[in-house]
Design an enzyme around this catalytic site. Structure first.
Site, PDB file in Angstrom:
ATOM      1  N   ASN A  68       4.770  -3.464  -4.340  1.00 48.92           N
ATOM      2  CA  ASN A  68       5.354  -2.756  -5.487  1.00 48.92           C
ATOM      3  C   ASN A  68       5.795  -3.759  -6.547  1.00 48.92           C
ATOM      4  O   ASN A  68       6.216  -4.878  -6.239  1.00 48.92           O
ATOM      5  CB  ASN A  68       6.463  -1.788  -5.073  1.00 48.92           C
ATOM      6  CG  ASN A  68       7.523  -2.362  -4.161  1.00 48.92           C
ATOM      7  OD1 ASN A  68       7.297  -3.319  -3.428  1.00 48.92           O
ATOM      8  ND2 ASN A  68       8.701  -1.772  -4.202  1.00 48.92           N
ATOM      9  N   CYS A 124       3.717   1.370  -7.291  1.00 52.59           N
ATOM     10  CA  CYS A 124       3.889   1.285  -5.843  1.00 52.59           C
ATOM     11  C   CYS A 124       2.874   0.330  -5.211  1.00 52.59           C
ATOM     12  O   CYS A 124       1.799   0.074  -5.773  1.00 52.59           O
ATOM     13  CB  CYS A 124       3.681   2.652  -5.211  1.00 52.59           C
ATOM     14  SG  CYS A 124       4.915   3.869  -5.648  1.00 52.59           S
ATOM     15  N   CYS A 141       4.610   7.855  -1.638  1.00 49.75           N
ATOM     16  CA  CYS A 141       5.164   8.855  -2.553  1.00 49.75           C
ATOM     17  C   CYS A 141       4.069   9.838  -2.966  1.00 49.75           C
ATOM     18  O   CYS A 141       2.878   9.632  -2.716  1.00 49.75           O
ATOM     19  CB  CYS A 141       5.778   8.169  -3.776  1.00 49.75           C
ATOM     20  SG  CYS A 141       4.578   7.672  -5.023  1.00 49.75           S
ATOM     21  N   CYS A 164       1.190   8.434  -5.185  1.00 48.88           N
ATOM     22  CA  CYS A 164       0.218   7.648  -4.413  1.00 48.88           C
ATOM     23  C   CYS A 164      -0.659   8.545  -3.549  1.00 48.88           C
ATOM     24  O   CYS A 164      -1.844   8.257  -3.355  1.00 48.88           O
ATOM     25  CB  CYS A 164       0.933   6.611  -3.556  1.00 48.88           C
ATOM     26  SG  CYS A 164       1.608   5.261  -4.537  1.00 48.88           S
ATOM     27  N   GLU A 183       8.108  -3.692  -9.951  1.00 50.50           N
ATOM     28  CA  GLU A 183       9.075  -2.863 -10.706  1.00 50.50           C
ATOM     29  C   GLU A 183       9.205  -3.321 -12.152  1.00 50.50           C
ATOM     30  O   GLU A 183       8.628  -4.342 -12.567  1.00 50.50           O
ATOM     31  CB  GLU A 183      10.410  -2.869  -9.962  1.00 50.50           C
ATOM     32  CG  GLU A 183      10.252  -2.237  -8.578  1.00 50.50           C
ATOM     33  CD  GLU A 183      11.549  -2.047  -7.824  1.00 50.50           C
ATOM     34  OE1 GLU A 183      12.555  -2.696  -8.156  1.00 50.50           O
ATOM     35  OE2 GLU A 183      11.526  -1.228  -6.881  1.00 50.50           O
ATOM     36  N   GLU A 195       0.921   0.892  -2.668  1.00 51.75           N
ATOM     37  CA  GLU A 195      -0.345   1.552  -2.325  1.00 51.75           C
ATOM     38  C   GLU A 195      -1.282   1.586  -3.520  1.00 51.75           C
ATOM     39  O   GLU A 195      -2.480   1.285  -3.416  1.00 51.75           O
ATOM     40  CB  GLU A 195      -0.088   2.994  -1.857  1.00 51.75           C
ATOM     41  CG  GLU A 195       0.786   3.103  -0.621  1.00 51.75           C
ATOM     42  CD  GLU A 195       2.274   3.221  -0.930  1.00 51.75           C
ATOM     43  OE1 GLU A 195       2.753   2.559  -1.882  1.00 51.75           O
ATOM     44  OE2 GLU A 195       2.955   3.972  -0.213  1.00 51.75           O
TER      45      GLU A 195
END
Ligand SMILES: O=c1ccn([C@H]2C[C@H](O)[C@@H](CO)O2)c(=O)[nH]1
Ligand SMILES: [Zn+2]
Length: 136
Positions: free
Chosen positions: A42, A53, A88, A91, A44, A55
Site C-alpha cells: 500500500n 492498496c 477492500c 480491490c 498512502e 492488491e
C-alpha cells in the site's frame, strides 16, 4: 510455486509499504502465468483518497509490465492482523476485472494463519465485464 511460498513473497512485499498515515502495512504477491511474482504494497497519500492498496499495486504493476487480464494464477495478501486480512471492496472489483472470478485469493497474517478463497466468494453477485458485453 505453492501458496505458502507466495505468502512469503507477500510478507516481503509488505516491507516496502508507504504508510505514514495509517501505520497499517499490507503486502501482496501476484503469481503470473509463467510463475513469476509481482509484488505490491500500500502507498498512502496526505490527501488520503489517492492512496493505493497493496492488491491493486500488484495487479497494476503486472498489467503495466505487459501481463494480460485473466492470465494470473493466484494472489496472496498479508497484514499484521488478528485474522487473515481481506481485500477492500474496491480491490475486489479490480480482482474480478483483472483476475476473473475463479482465481484463488490467499489471505494471511504475520502469525502464519492462512485462508484460501476465490474472487467469486469475495464478490458475490458481482457487476463485471460480462454485463457490458450484453449491450453490444
Ligand atoms: O486489504 C487491504 C486493506 C487495506 N489496505 C491499506 C489501505 C490503507 O493504506 C491502509 C489502511 O486501510 O491499508 C490494503 O492495502 N489492503
Ligand atoms: Zn483495497
Amino acid at each position: 510455486m505453492d501458496y505458502g511460498q507466495l505468502m512469503k513473497e507477500a510478507i516481503e512485499a509488505r516491507k516496502a509499504a508507504y504508510i505514514p498515515y495509517s501505520g497499517f502495512g499490507v503486502g501482496a504477491a501476484l503469481l503470473d502465468s509463467k510463475g513469476q511474482v509481482h509484488h505490491g504494497c500500500n502507498v498512502e497519500n496526505a490527501a488520503y483518497s489517492p492512496g493505493n492498496c497493496a492488491e491493486r499495486t500488484a495487479m497494476f504493476r503486472a498489467i503495466a509490465d505487459g501481463h494480460r487480464p485473466g492470465t494470473f494464477q493466484a494472489i496472496a495478501v498479508v497484514a499484521d492482523t488478528e485474522e487473515p486480512v481481506a481485500p477492500c471492496g474496491v480491490c475486489r472489483q479490480v480482482l474480478l476485472e483483472l483476475c476473473g472470478p475463479d482465481m484463488p485469493v490467499i489471505l494471511g497474517n504475520l502469525k502464519g494463519d492462512i485462508r484460501q478463497t476465490t474472487v467469486r466468494e469475495l464478490l458475490p453477485y458481482a457487476f463485471g465485464p460480462s454485463h457490458l458485453e450484453e449491450q453490444k
